[in-house]
Design a protein around this motif. Structure first.
Motif: not given
Length: 198
Positions: A28-48
């Motif tokens: 459930x956490x994967x579905x709710x919190x981890x989107x897959x595919x293109x344009x998921x984030x508003x930042x191109x690259x980095x780490x968290x």
């Protein structure tokens, strides 16, 4: 696995029902919190960096991403093993360096908060419920209902720029919370996303 199997240090699974619920919470956490595919984030690259609280046990991970989240790699502890999860090209790979093995898995559908469609909103009963600040980021709070493996869980997710800064999953007395404590923007070594060949 028997009833004494450990998911992570100090998190003891007491019976098969508990084990199923914990694996379901992870799904459930994967579905709710981890989107897959293109344009998921508003930042191109980095780490968290994330901290996950599962039944009182805190687990920390660092995730590296590129191409606005189309590529992502996370190292984690799972059932006493050190695993690396690589997501790219529409697939997910679980790498176990100890056993020198790679398992390819299909990428499951997930919620992309940068592109919430009417279909996604209806399927998961997504609702915007307010605002809050998490790790210094002003977030929009969403709730959702997600069914996995015959179980339905309630998710509350605080989102900033496509990142699930805080996600709480609750299912029948079992709960899991994951929080991003730091986001760093900048170039990422492409070698991190290479799937090893043992």
């Amino acid at each position: 696995m028997d009833k004494n199997t450990y998911l992570c240090p100090s998190t003891k699974i007491t019976n098969n029902t508990d084990m199923k619920k914990i694996f379901t919470l992870c799904a459930v956490l994967l579905v709710a919190a981890t989107a897959f595919g293109q344009n998921r984030y508003g930042i191109k690259s980095g780490s968290y960096k994330t901290e996950m609280d599962m039944m009182g046990q805190v687990i920390t991970n660092t995730t590296y991403f590129d191409d606005y989240g189309a590529k992502e790699v996370t190292s984690m502890s799972m059932m006493g093993m050190e695993m690396t999860q690589i997501r790219k090209d529409g697939a997910m790979y679980l790498v176990n360096k100890g056993e020198q093995s790679v398992q390819e898995m299909p990428v499951q559908e997930s919620i992309n908060y940068l592109n919430l469609t009417d279909e996604t909103i209806a399927k998961y009963k997504v609702k915007e419920t307010g605002k809050e600040t998490v790790s210094g980021k002003e977030c929009t709070i969403y709730t959702a209902e997600i069914s996995q493996m015959g179980q339905t869980a309630k998710a509350t997710v605080s989102v900033w720029n496509g990142f699930a800064m805080k996600s709480t999953i609750d299912m029948g007395g079992f709960a899991m919370t994951q929080k991003i404590v730091e986001i760093t923007e900048g170039p990422v070594d492409a070698a991190l996303f290479e799937v090893p060949k043992f």
